[in-house]
Each structure stands twice: as C-alpha cells, then as structure tokens.
Design a protein around this motif. Structure first.
Motif, PDB file in Angstrom:
ATOM      1  N   UNK A   1     -14.599 -23.366  57.641  1.00  0.00           N
ATOM      2  CA  UNK A   1     -14.798 -23.267  59.042  1.00  0.00           C
ATOM      3  C   UNK A   1     -14.167 -22.223  59.697  1.00  0.00           C
ATOM      4  N   UNK A   2     -13.314 -21.449  59.494  1.00  0.00           N
ATOM      5  CA  UNK A   2     -12.686 -20.357  60.019  1.00  0.00           C
ATOM      6  C   UNK A   2     -13.823 -19.213  59.812  1.00  0.00           C
ATOM      7  N   UNK A   3     -14.283 -19.050  58.472  1.00  0.00           N
ATOM      8  CA  UNK A   3     -15.454 -18.202  58.482  1.00  0.00           C
ATOM      9  C   UNK A   3     -16.667 -18.182  59.515  1.00  0.00           C
ATOM     10  N   UNK A   4     -16.927 -19.391  59.417  1.00  0.00           N
ATOM     11  CA  UNK A   4     -18.015 -19.874  60.359  1.00  0.00           C
ATOM     12  C   UNK A   4     -17.824 -19.546  61.852  1.00  0.00           C
ATOM     13  N   UNK A   5     -16.295 -19.498  62.060  1.00  0.00           N
ATOM     14  CA  UNK A   5     -15.965 -19.011  63.609  1.00  0.00           C
ATOM     15  C   UNK A   5     -15.656 -17.697  63.510  1.00  0.00           C
ATOM     16  N   UNK A   6     -15.985 -16.940  62.475  1.00  0.00           N
ATOM     17  CA  UNK A   6     -15.897 -15.447  62.574  1.00  0.00           C
ATOM     18  C   UNK A   6     -14.338 -15.098  62.455  1.00  0.00           C
ATOM     19  N   UNK A   7     -13.317 -15.832  62.013  1.00  0.00           N
ATOM     20  CA  UNK A   7     -12.035 -15.337  61.625  1.00  0.00           C
ATOM     21  C   UNK A   7     -12.008 -15.006  60.168  1.00  0.00           C
ATOM     22  N   UNK A   8     -11.190 -14.152  60.014  1.00  0.00           N
ATOM     23  CA  UNK A   8     -11.230 -13.459  58.569  1.00  0.00           C
ATOM     24  C   UNK A   8     -10.395 -14.613  57.743  1.00  0.00           C
ATOM     25  N   UNK A   9     -11.007 -14.903  56.546  1.00  0.00           N
ATOM     26  CA  UNK A   9     -10.233 -15.891  55.431  1.00  0.00           C
ATOM     27  C   UNK A   9      -9.634 -15.482  54.679  1.00  0.00           C
ATOM     28  N   UNK A  10      -9.506 -14.107  54.336  1.00  0.00           N
ATOM     29  CA  UNK A  10      -8.703 -13.623  53.353  1.00  0.00           C
ATOM     30  C   UNK A  10      -7.250 -13.014  54.167  1.00  0.00           C
ATOM     31  N   UNK A  11      -6.888 -13.567  55.065  1.00  0.00           N
ATOM     32  CA  UNK A  11      -5.391 -13.291  55.842  1.00  0.00           C
ATOM     33  C   UNK A  11      -4.553 -14.221  55.277  1.00  0.00           C
ATOM     34  N   UNK A  12      -3.324 -13.810  54.834  1.00  0.00           N
ATOM     35  CA  UNK A  12      -2.294 -14.897  54.680  1.00  0.00           C
ATOM     36  C   UNK A  12      -1.733 -15.301  55.719  1.00  0.00           C
ATOM     37  N   UNK A  13      -1.955 -16.421  56.165  1.00  0.00           N
ATOM     38  CA  UNK A  13      -1.759 -17.098  57.353  1.00  0.00           C
ATOM     39  C   UNK A  13      -0.019 -17.461  57.350  1.00  0.00           C
ATOM     40  N   UNK A  14       0.366 -17.618  56.227  1.00  0.00           N
ATOM     41  CA  UNK A  14       1.908 -17.972  56.089  1.00  0.00           C
ATOM     42  C   UNK A  14       2.774 -16.565  55.760  1.00  0.00           C
ATOM     43  N   UNK A  15       2.112 -15.798  55.444  1.00  0.00           N
ATOM     44  CA  UNK A  15       2.616 -14.431  55.011  1.00  0.00           C
ATOM     45  C   UNK A  15       3.194 -13.526  55.918  1.00  0.00           C
ATOM     46  N   UNK A  16       2.561 -13.492  57.121  1.00  0.00           N
ATOM     47  CA  UNK A  16       3.005 -12.948  58.259  1.00  0.00           C
ATOM     48  C   UNK A  16       3.847 -13.613  59.222  1.00  0.00           C
ATOM     49  N   UNK A  17       4.841 -12.944  59.651  1.00  0.00           N
ATOM     50  CA  UNK A  17       5.738 -13.876  60.440  1.00  0.00           C
ATOM     51  C   UNK A  17       5.117 -14.532  61.967  1.00  0.00           C
ATOM     52  N   UNK A  18       4.202 -13.480  62.473  1.00  0.00           N
ATOM     53  CA  UNK A  18       3.655 -13.924  63.696  1.00  0.00           C
ATOM     54  C   UNK A  18       2.496 -15.002  63.357  1.00  0.00           C
ATOM     55  N   UNK A  19       1.593 -15.012  62.489  1.00  0.00           N
ATOM     56  CA  UNK A  19       0.914 -15.901  62.128  1.00  0.00           C
ATOM     57  C   UNK A  19       1.212 -16.825  61.585  1.00  0.00           C
ATOM     58  N   UNK A  20       2.390 -16.864  60.745  1.00  0.00           N
ATOM     59  CA  UNK A  20       3.096 -18.133  60.390  1.00  0.00           C
ATOM     60  C   UNK A  20       3.625 -19.027  61.587  1.00  0.00           C
ATOM     61  N   UNK A  21       4.088 -18.462  62.511  1.00  0.00           N
ATOM     62  CA  UNK A  21       4.670 -19.333  63.628  1.00  0.00           C
ATOM     63  C   UNK A  21       3.576 -19.832  64.609  1.00  0.00           C
ATOM     64  N   UNK A  22       2.258 -19.229  64.528  1.00  0.00           N
ATOM     65  CA  UNK A  22       1.121 -19.720  65.088  1.00  0.00           C
ATOM     66  C   UNK A  22       0.403 -20.751  64.482  1.00  0.00           C
ATOM     67  N   UNK A  23       0.394 -20.864  63.058  1.00  0.00           N
ATOM     68  CA  UNK A  23      -0.074 -21.618  62.067  1.00  0.00           C
ATOM     69  C   UNK A  23       0.844 -23.029  62.097  1.00  0.00           C
ATOM     70  N   UNK A  24       2.304 -22.694  62.059  1.00  0.00           N
ATOM     71  CA  UNK A  24       3.047 -23.865  62.196  1.00  0.00           C
ATOM     72  C   UNK A  24       2.911 -24.471  63.560  1.00  0.00           C
ATOM     73  N   UNK A  25       2.625 -23.717  64.672  1.00  0.00           N
ATOM     74  CA  UNK A  25       2.674 -24.633  65.953  1.00  0.00           C
ATOM     75  C   UNK A  25       1.208 -25.017  66.025  1.00  0.00           C
ATOM     76  N   UNK A  26       0.264 -24.789  65.479  1.00  0.00           N
ATOM     77  CA  UNK A  26      -1.034 -25.220  65.390  1.00  0.00           C
ATOM     78  C   UNK A  26      -0.939 -26.695  64.491  1.00  0.00           C
TER      79      UNK A  26
END
Length: 156
Positions: free
Chosen positions: A1-26
């Motif tokens: 679904x993320x690739x279909x929306x144009x979001x990079x799927x090789x990103x470590x969502x929980x490995x980076x502090x910024x994206x980890x907190x955004x992921x947890x909030x989502x």
C-alpha cells in the motif's frame, strides 16, 4: 500500500527516532479510532431529530446545525475524549514496548518505570514513580475539567 502511495518501502520505520515516533503515533491513532467513532456516533445519534427539523424550518444550513446543535450537544463527549487521549498519552506503554522495546527514542515514563521494577529490582522507586504519574494524570485531568466545564445544554 505504501509503495502504491509513492512512499519508499525500504525505509526503516522503527529504526529512525523521528519516523519511529510518527509510526507509533499513527498506530495509536488507528487503535483508538474505533472507540472515538463509537463515542461520537452515540452522542450525535442521541440528539433529538426534532431539533434538526426545527433548524431546517428556520433555514439553518448543515454548518449552522453543526455549530449550534451538534457541537454543544456533544461537548461532554469531546471533553471525555480529550481527557482519555491526554491521560492515555501520558501512560502509554503497550505500543512502544511491543514495537520498539523503548529503543530509538521511544522510551516512555511507564517503560522506564517497568524497567526500574523488573530489570533493576528497584520496586520501591518504581512504585513511587507510578504514584507520581498518577498524581500528574489527576492534576491534568482536574485542569482539563476546569477549562472545559460540563455545562448542561439548554435546548429550549
């Protein structure tokens, strides 16, 4: 679904502090969407249909109905939802602990308290921390109740 929306799927969502907190909030938003939906749906459905009919006869549009009928009628549910959201965000444990274990900048006060009790065997300090958290939540809830008084809606 993320690739279909144009979001990079090789990103470590929980490995980076910024994206980890955004992921947890989502994940938290997704988790509590159903509860909030049921609360607000029940509150809106409890408004008598005669009020909508009277507003339509008086020439009120949808926005005016929302502003003058729906919003004042569901004010207690909005207040409850805000209290639950803020106190829940202060005492969040499950989602960050399960998804990251508190790593990458996602360690919460409750995760630290649990580690104090069970990893470092400082149960007295952990108990004191839990009481402090309780007092903080009670204080914030009291402040919220003062800021948003539970006025009864006078519809007549």
């Amino acid at each position: 679904v993320l690739a279909w929306l144009g979001v990079s799927t090789d990103h470590a969502w929980l490995g980076d502090p910024t994206s980890a907190n955004v992921s947890l909030a989502g994940v938290s938003v997704w988790r509590f969407t159903g509860l909030n939906f049921v609360l607000f749906l029940g509150a809106i459905q409890s408004i008598p249909s005669e009020l909508y009919e009277a507003a339509e006869l008086d020439g009120a549009g949808k926005w005016q109905q929302f502003r003058h009928i729906i919003a004042p009628s569901i004010k207690p549910v909005i207040s409850l939802s805000a209290i639950l959201a803020i106190s829940g965000s202060l005492s969040v444990f499950e989602i960050p602990y399960i998804m990251t274990g508190g790593a990458t900048g996602t360690q919460t006060f409750v995760i630290q308290t649990v580690k104090l009790a069970f990893q470092f065997n400082k149960t007295g300090l952990a108990s004191a921390a839990a009481v402090v958290l309780l007092l903080i939540i009670l204080l914030i809830t009291w402040i919220q109740r003062r800021l948003v008084p539970d006025d009864k809606v006078d519809l007549v």
